[in-house]
Motif scaffolding. Structure first.
Motif, PDB file in Angstrom:
ATOM      1  N   ALA A 198     -17.200 -52.559 -37.467  1.00 35.86           N
ATOM      2  CA  ALA A 198     -16.683 -51.225 -37.819  1.00 35.86           C
ATOM      3  C   ALA A 198     -15.700 -51.306 -38.988  1.00 35.86           C
ATOM      4  CB  ALA A 198     -16.020 -50.576 -36.606  1.00 35.86           C
ATOM      5  N   GLN A 199     -14.778 -52.267 -38.909  1.00 34.14           N
ATOM      6  CA  GLN A 199     -13.774 -52.386 -39.971  1.00 34.14           C
ATOM      7  C   GLN A 199     -14.440 -52.750 -41.295  1.00 34.14           C
ATOM      8  OE1 GLN A 199     -10.646 -51.593 -39.786  1.00 34.14           O
ATOM      9  NE2 GLN A 199     -10.448 -51.356 -37.559  1.00 34.14           N
ATOM     10  N   ARG A 200     -15.436 -53.620 -41.217  1.00 37.38           N
ATOM     11  CA  ARG A 200     -16.111 -54.031 -42.445  1.00 37.38           C
ATOM     12  C   ARG A 200     -16.873 -52.860 -43.059  1.00 37.38           C
ATOM     13  NH1 ARG A 200     -20.697 -58.419 -42.224  1.00 37.38           N
ATOM     14  NH2 ARG A 200     -21.561 -56.545 -41.282  1.00 37.38           N
ATOM     15  N   LEU A 201     -17.497 -52.076 -42.184  1.00 37.52           N
ATOM     16  CA  LEU A 201     -18.232 -50.892 -42.664  1.00 37.52           C
ATOM     17  C   LEU A 201     -17.264 -49.918 -43.349  1.00 37.52           C
ATOM     18  CD1 LEU A 201     -20.812 -49.200 -42.850  1.00 37.52           C
ATOM     19  CD2 LEU A 201     -20.438 -48.446 -40.499  1.00 37.52           C
ATOM     20  N   ALA A 202     -16.097 -49.715 -42.724  1.00 35.08           N
ATOM     21  CA  ALA A 202     -15.091 -48.812 -43.311  1.00 35.08           C
ATOM     22  C   ALA A 202     -14.653 -49.331 -44.676  1.00 35.08           C
ATOM     23  CB  ALA A 202     -13.903 -48.683 -42.369  1.00 35.08           C
ATOM     24  N   ARG A 203     -14.483 -50.659 -44.761  1.00 33.32           N
ATOM     25  CA  ARG A 203     -14.052 -51.264 -46.026  1.00 33.32           C
ATOM     26  C   ARG A 203     -15.125 -51.036 -47.104  1.00 33.32           C
ATOM     27  NH1 ARG A 203     -12.280 -55.812 -43.651  1.00 33.32           N
ATOM     28  NH2 ARG A 203     -14.185 -56.927 -44.149  1.00 33.32           N
ATOM     29  N   THR A 204     -16.384 -51.308 -46.729  1.00 33.30           N
ATOM     30  CA  THR A 204     -17.480 -51.110 -47.689  1.00 33.30           C
ATOM     31  C   THR A 204     -17.518 -49.665 -48.162  1.00 33.30           C
ATOM     32  OG1 THR A 204     -18.729 -52.758 -46.450  1.00 33.30           O
ATOM     33  CG2 THR A 204     -19.961 -51.452 -48.043  1.00 33.30           C
ATOM     34  N   LEU A 205     -17.390 -48.737 -47.230  1.00 32.20           N
ATOM     35  CA  LEU A 205     -17.402 -47.316 -47.605  1.00 32.20           C
ATOM     36  C   LEU A 205     -16.251 -47.020 -48.558  1.00 32.20           C
ATOM     37  CD1 LEU A 205     -18.344 -45.569 -44.233  1.00 32.20           C
ATOM     38  CD2 LEU A 205     -19.679 -45.554 -46.339  1.00 32.20           C
ATOM     39  N   ARG A 206     -15.040 -47.493 -48.213  1.00 35.92           N
ATOM     40  CA  ARG A 206     -13.869 -47.218 -49.064  1.00 35.92           C
ATOM     41  C   ARG A 206     -14.080 -47.754 -50.466  1.00 35.92           C
ATOM     42  NH1 ARG A 206     -10.412 -48.469 -44.248  1.00 35.92           N
ATOM     43  NH2 ARG A 206      -9.930 -46.397 -43.411  1.00 35.92           N
ATOM     44  N   GLU A 207     -14.686 -48.948 -50.550  1.00 36.94           N
ATOM     45  CA  GLU A 207     -14.904 -49.550 -51.870  1.00 36.94           C
ATOM     46  C   GLU A 207     -15.870 -48.722 -52.715  1.00 36.94           C
ATOM     47  OE1 GLU A 207     -16.268 -53.404 -50.817  1.00 36.94           O
ATOM     48  OE2 GLU A 207     -14.255 -54.110 -50.282  1.00 36.94           O
ATOM     49  N   ASN A 208     -16.735 -47.975 -52.052  1.00 35.05           N
ATOM     50  CA  ASN A 208     -17.773 -47.264 -52.789  1.00 35.05           C
ATOM     51  C   ASN A 208     -17.536 -45.766 -52.924  1.00 35.05           C
ATOM     52  OD1 ASN A 208     -20.219 -49.154 -53.425  1.00 35.05           O
ATOM     53  ND2 ASN A 208     -19.425 -49.802 -51.443  1.00 35.05           N
ATOM     54  N   LEU A 209     -16.481 -45.271 -52.281  1.00 35.11           N
ATOM     55  CA  LEU A 209     -16.310 -43.820 -52.235  1.00 35.11           C
ATOM     56  C   LEU A 209     -15.278 -43.290 -53.212  1.00 35.11           C
ATOM     57  CD1 LEU A 209     -16.664 -43.188 -48.428  1.00 35.11           C
ATOM     58  CD2 LEU A 209     -18.075 -42.221 -50.226  1.00 35.11           C
ATOM     59  N   GLY A 210     -14.619 -44.177 -53.930  1.00 33.17           N
ATOM     60  CA  GLY A 210     -13.685 -43.725 -54.947  1.00 33.17           C
ATOM     61  C   GLY A 210     -12.602 -42.799 -54.430  1.00 33.17           C
ATOM     62  N   GLY A 211     -11.977 -43.174 -53.315  1.00 30.41           N
ATOM     63  CA  GLY A 211     -10.810 -42.424 -52.870  1.00 30.41           C
ATOM     64  C   GLY A 211     -11.039 -41.384 -51.798  1.00 30.41           C
ATOM     65  N   LYS A 212     -12.295 -41.090 -51.459  1.00 32.44           N
ATOM     66  CA  LYS A 212     -12.508 -40.131 -50.376  1.00 32.44           C
ATOM     67  C   LYS A 212     -12.029 -40.720 -49.051  1.00 32.44           C
ATOM     68  CE  LYS A 212     -16.608 -37.826 -52.287  1.00 32.44           C
ATOM     69  NZ  LYS A 212     -18.046 -37.577 -52.071  1.00 32.44           N
ATOM     70  N   PRO A 213     -11.497 -39.879 -48.161  1.00 34.03           N
ATOM     71  CA  PRO A 213     -10.965 -40.404 -46.896  1.00 34.03           C
ATOM     72  C   PRO A 213     -12.050 -41.023 -46.009  1.00 34.03           C
ATOM     73  CG  PRO A 213     -10.298 -38.101 -47.241  1.00 34.03           C
ATOM     74  CD  PRO A 213     -11.330 -38.422 -48.278  1.00 34.03           C
ATOM     75  N   VAL A 214     -11.721 -42.177 -45.446  1.00 32.53           N
ATOM     76  CA  VAL A 214     -12.590 -42.823 -44.459  1.00 32.53           C
ATOM     77  C   VAL A 214     -11.784 -42.996 -43.184  1.00 32.53           C
ATOM     78  CG1 VAL A 214     -13.951 -44.863 -43.887  1.00 32.53           C
ATOM     79  CG2 VAL A 214     -13.865 -44.059 -46.258  1.00 32.53           C
TER      80      VAL A 214
END
Lengths: 300, 300
Positions: A198-214
């Motif tokens: 879960a944490q890794r998925l959140a990290r991947t999303l954050r890296e790709n979302l350019g600042g959108k909240p995760v």
């Protein structure tokens, strides 16, 4: 002049709303007129679209959000677009059963819609249902779709705030980045946060979302759901501070218009004599779909 | 009279087919005419639709099927409908990279299509691509979609044989029974068969499918893929023994026709002056989507 039924709906009467929705399902022409009359009186509700792949815990999360919203005194509408078929009714029931605890709450109105068709997308019934719930005075309307591919992307034109839900294990990380979801969401949720990955998925999303909240949640226990609701609220306020709210509402009206026109066209298409003839020509191999489509578009 | 380009395509020339597909993408009118001319010369290929939720290993399975088909001397077309967005190009690439080992094989033609739109479903480009590959002389065309919800159900109208892929962990069992998939498939595959829950998932499917074949595969290692191909072959033969093949082909032509007409309508809709006016009325709140849609349907 609102009809007696509309008046009752505008007062928030669930029985009246349920009646209208049933009539809409049955294709009663007066019901469509009723929705047209309700539309100008709606427009206050915050429509929150919730998309995500099967198995990510979307329904459970919606259920948890309803509980938190009710605790804060909000009235809630839930529109669940289920890609289920009549034959798998048991499965749907299993899913919907989680919502039962809210079924007796008069401030919660839940409506499941089957996405029936072989053609078309978010059916017009989604827009009708949102309009009716809005007219009832619901503060928040949660619009849940099994959002992978088209269906998931479409929700962006039908909501003020789009929540994209992911979970570890419900597809690998590459999948989480697909389906246009990087553009479509306003907020991202990694549900099942206690599971591995879960944490890794959140990290991947954050890296790709350019600042959108995760955000990370555990819908089953309610962990993180208060924070999620605050983030949804924050998004609404940021929309209302500028012109965002108007822009989104305009886009929603535009989507509804195009959907209504296309649904209307589709319905008239299958009943059209030229189309019927062309379909029988195709079946008898007297014509091919390309030539037939050209003739239909010229003739219609 | 087939054009020089069509002639080259009918000889199976990949470069010519790729050229036509590029022209179709660019909306070159001559390209659309070319497909119309190719259509009557196509109709021999076995179109196999492959649907399933993200993370079930669909792409890997397609890759493994291509390998087995090639070993048996079949020429193969692959149409992968990706719900990916331009921004997540990397992710798509990650997925498609598995197919690279077939990229240099002249008997394999692979084409990825983005399912772009906010409106519509299986885009007309799917039908065009299948027609071109069919005209090239491909024996089997594998049509892969991220099939959950609408997209998954739609594939049934676009293929002779529909394969539904599931995997343990890619959503719970209830999910596996959703999305109308119990009706839509001709064959069912539980991929990742060495993972926990695979046997149970296969059992659940068997209990609910009323005799339809359920196969277990491990696409990564190729286990079970030969058996799967035999089952696909068996389905084709059973269609060809009776009127099934004609019925399916007719349904595919019908789906293509309706899709072409709807796409054409949609394209002309957004350019139509009345529609433009109504959209600006909606944006300025001079009209609501319901009234505007009524006027559009009357006026068009």
């Amino acid at each position: 002049m609102p009809s007696p039924l509309s008046k009752r709906i505008l007062k928030g009467e669930a029985a009246a709303a349920a009646r209208l929705m049933r009539d809409l399902d049955d294709g009663v022409p007066a019901a469509a007129a009723e929705v047209r009359h309700l539309y100008p009186r709606a427009g206050r509700a915050h429509v929150v679209g919730i998309a995500g792949p099967p198995g990510c815990g979307k329904s459970t999360l919606v259920d948890a959000l309803v509980a938190v919203l009710r605790k804060e005194g909000c009235s809630v509408g839930v529109v669940a677009v289920d890609p289920s078929s009549p034959l798998s009714g048991g499965a749907v029931l299993g899913d919907r059963i989680r919502m039962q605890r809210h079924a007796s709450d008069p401030k919660v109105f839940i409506r499941s819609l089957a996405s029936r068709g072989s053609l078309g997308g978010l059916s017009r019934s989604v827009f009708d249902t949102v309009t009716v719930m809005d007219a009832m005075g619901k503060d928040v309307i949660l619009l849940e779709t099994a959002g992978v591919g088209q269906d998931g992307v479409k929700i962006a034109g039908a909501a003020h705030t789009v929540l994209v839900v992911e979970a570890p294990g419900a597809g690998d990380e590459i999948q989480a980045l697909k389906a246009g979801i990087l553009e479509v969401g306003d907020l991202y949720v990694v549900n099942k946060r206690s599971q591995r990955g879960a944490q890794r998925l959140a990290r991947t999303l954050r890296e790709n979302l350019g600042g959108k909240p995760v955000l990370l949640t555990e819908a089953l226990t309610g962990q993180g759901v208060n924070e999620l609701l605050r983030a949804i609220e924050l998004h609404r306020r940021s929309l209302q501070r500028g012109s965002g709210w108007e822009v989104r509402s305009g886009a929603m009206a535009r989507t509804a218009f195009l959907e209504l026109v296309e649904t209307g066209f589709r319905e008239s298409l299958l009943g059209n004599p030229l189309c019927k003839k062309l379909l029988s020509d195709i079946a008898a191999r007297r014509s091919d779909p390309y030539s037939a489509a050209r003739r239909a578009l010229r003739g219609l």
